[in-house]
Design a protein around this motif. Structure first.
Motif, mmCIF file in Angstrom:
data_model
loop_
_atom_site.group_PDB
_atom_site.id
_atom_site.type_symbol
_atom_site.label_atom_id
_atom_site.label_comp_id
_atom_site.label_asym_id
_atom_site.label_seq_id
_atom_site.Cartn_x
_atom_site.Cartn_y
_atom_site.Cartn_z
ATOM 1 N N MET A 62 0.828 -1.200 0.000
ATOM 2 C CA MET A 62 0.000 0.000 0.000
ATOM 3 C C MET A 62 0.868 1.257 0.000
ATOM 4 O O MET A 62 0.586 2.219 -0.727
ATOM 5 C CB MET A 62 -0.943 -0.002 1.213
ATOM 6 N N SER A 63 1.918 1.255 0.786
ATOM 7 C CA SER A 63 2.823 2.400 0.829
ATOM 8 C C SER A 63 3.562 2.580 -0.502
ATOM 9 O O SER A 63 3.750 3.704 -0.970
ATOM 10 C CB SER A 63 3.824 2.219 1.977
ATOM 11 N N ILE A 64 3.961 1.472 -1.107
ATOM 12 C CA ILE A 64 4.633 1.544 -2.409
ATOM 13 C C ILE A 64 3.672 2.105 -3.453
ATOM 14 O O ILE A 64 4.042 2.961 -4.262
ATOM 15 C CB ILE A 64 5.152 0.145 -2.827
ATOM 16 N N TYR A 65 2.427 1.658 -3.418
ATOM 17 C CA TYR A 65 1.430 2.145 -4.362
ATOM 18 C C TYR A 65 1.237 3.661 -4.220
ATOM 19 O O TYR A 65 1.156 4.384 -5.211
ATOM 20 C CB TYR A 65 0.100 1.412 -4.152
ATOM 21 N N HIS A 66 1.181 4.145 -2.993
ATOM 22 C CA HIS A 66 1.008 5.579 -2.765
ATOM 23 C C HIS A 66 2.240 6.379 -3.176
ATOM 24 O O HIS A 66 2.114 7.560 -3.508
ATOM 25 C CB HIS A 66 0.659 5.861 -1.315
ATOM 26 N N SER A 67 3.403 5.762 -3.169
ATOM 27 C CA SER A 67 4.609 6.490 -3.590
ATOM 28 C C SER A 67 4.639 6.696 -5.102
ATOM 29 O O SER A 67 5.386 7.544 -5.595
ATOM 30 C CB SER A 67 5.863 5.745 -3.133
ATOM 31 N N PHE A 68 3.828 5.941 -5.852
ATOM 32 C CA PHE A 68 3.768 6.103 -7.305
ATOM 33 C C PHE A 68 2.902 7.291 -7.722
ATOM 34 O O PHE A 68 3.075 7.822 -8.816
ATOM 35 C CB PHE A 68 3.205 4.836 -7.961
ATOM 36 N N GLU A 69 1.955 7.699 -6.891
ATOM 37 C CA GLU A 69 0.968 8.696 -7.288
ATOM 38 C C GLU A 69 1.550 10.045 -7.722
ATOM 39 O O GLU A 69 1.151 10.571 -8.752
ATOM 40 C CB GLU A 69 -0.056 8.882 -6.177
ATOM 41 N N PRO A 70 2.490 10.652 -7.005
ATOM 42 C CA PRO A 70 2.943 11.994 -7.423
ATOM 43 C C PRO A 70 3.963 11.988 -8.569
ATOM 44 O O PRO A 70 4.378 13.045 -9.015
ATOM 45 C CB PRO A 70 3.569 12.569 -6.149
ATOM 46 N N LEU A 71 4.347 10.832 -9.049
ATOM 47 C CA LEU A 71 5.415 10.756 -10.043
ATOM 48 C C LEU A 71 4.894 10.795 -11.468
ATOM 49 O O LEU A 71 3.762 10.420 -11.746
ATOM 50 C CB LEU A 71 6.218 9.467 -9.833
ATOM 51 N N LYS A 72 5.771 11.211 -12.371
ATOM 52 C CA LYS A 72 5.460 11.180 -13.801
ATOM 53 C C LYS A 72 5.717 9.775 -14.322
ATOM 54 O O LYS A 72 6.313 8.941 -13.647
ATOM 55 C CB LYS A 72 6.314 12.202 -14.538
ATOM 56 N N SER A 73 5.292 9.504 -15.554
ATOM 57 C CA SER A 73 5.329 8.135 -16.084
ATOM 58 C C SER A 73 6.747 7.578 -16.173
ATOM 59 O O SER A 73 6.974 6.410 -15.882
ATOM 60 C CB SER A 73 4.649 8.074 -17.448
ATOM 61 N N LYS A 74 7.729 8.389 -16.567
ATOM 62 C CA LYS A 74 9.105 7.887 -16.670
ATOM 63 C C LYS A 74 9.668 7.531 -15.294
ATOM 64 O O LYS A 74 10.318 6.511 -15.123
ATOM 65 C CB LYS A 74 9.987 8.922 -17.360
ATOM 66 N N ALA A 75 9.390 8.367 -14.312
ATOM 67 C CA ALA A 75 9.847 8.091 -12.949
ATOM 68 C C ALA A 75 9.150 6.864 -12.377
ATOM 69 O O ALA A 75 9.746 6.101 -11.619
ATOM 70 C CB ALA A 75 9.599 9.305 -12.064
ATOM 71 N N LYS A 76 7.876 6.654 -12.744
ATOM 72 C CA LYS A 76 7.146 5.470 -12.274
ATOM 73 C C LYS A 76 7.791 4.195 -12.809
ATOM 74 O O LYS A 76 7.881 3.195 -12.102
ATOM 75 C CB LYS A 76 5.684 5.529 -12.716
ATOM 76 N N ILE A 77 8.253 4.233 -14.049
ATOM 77 C CA ILE A 77 8.900 3.051 -14.637
ATOM 78 C C ILE A 77 10.193 2.726 -13.891
ATOM 79 O O ILE A 77 10.467 1.570 -13.581
ATOM 80 C CB ILE A 77 9.151 3.266 -16.138
ATOM 81 N N PHE A 78 10.983 3.761 -13.587
ATOM 82 C CA PHE A 78 12.224 3.534 -12.840
ATOM 83 C C PHE A 78 11.944 2.989 -11.442
ATOM 84 O O PHE A 78 12.613 2.057 -10.980
ATOM 85 C CB PHE A 78 13.050 4.815 -12.746
ATOM 86 N N LEU A 79 10.947 3.551 -10.776
ATOM 87 C CA LEU A 79 10.607 3.094 -9.429
ATOM 88 C C LEU A 79 10.064 1.663 -9.458
ATOM 89 O O LEU A 79 10.407 0.842 -8.596
ATOM 90 C CB LEU A 79 9.588 4.041 -8.791
ATOM 91 N N LEU A 80 9.244 1.358 -10.458
ATOM 92 C CA LEU A 80 8.725 -0.003 -10.600
ATOM 93 C C LEU A 80 9.855 -0.996 -10.842
ATOM 94 O O LEU A 80 9.861 -2.103 -10.276
ATOM 95 C CB LEU A 80 7.705 -0.061 -11.733
#
Length: 123
Positions: A62-80
């Motif tokens: 749940m915490s990981i999911y919430h950390s994705f919300e403020p990011l842009k798509s490229k940053a989300k890919i790196f975090l994933l």
């Protein structure tokens, strides 16, 4: 991003890593203990440990999911990719530990550590 926000993100990621590592490891060890010793008390106590570990894992996801919300798509890919690497390392190391395979254990630990190394944030 301020220094305070950066520190908060790092501490949240560290907490999630610890929750995932602890939760998944407890599940693997509890399942192995149930397989080895099948008396009723052992099954009940290890089932309780598995349920508690699932709470940790759900909290981390749940915490990981919430950390994705403020990011842009490229940053989300790196975090994933970071989280996938960390999760792969944890699962591989736990499986190798149960199979008593030291080579794969070392590989899993190495993958886990590689996933934990932070990528430098832009200021």
């Amino acid at each position: 991003m301020t220094d305070q926000e950066r520190k908060e993100r790092i501490l949240t990621k560290l907490r999630n890593i610890v929750f995932l590592l602890l939760g998944i490891t407890v599940i693997f060890i509890s399942i192995a203990s149930i397989v080895v010793n099948t008396n009723f008390g052992n099954i009940v106590s290890n089932t309780i440990w598995i349920v508690l570990a699932l709470f940790l894992i759900v909290q981390a996801f749940m915490s990981i999911y919430h950390s994705f919300e403020p990011l842009k798509s490229k940053a989300k890919i790196f975090l994933l990719t970071d989280w996938a690497t960390i999760l792969l390392g944890i699962l591989l190391a736990n499986c190798a530990y149960l199979m008593k395979n030291n080579l794969w254990l070392i590989i899993g630990i190495t993958i886990f550590i590689a996933g934990c190394i932070p990528v430098k944030d832009k200021k």
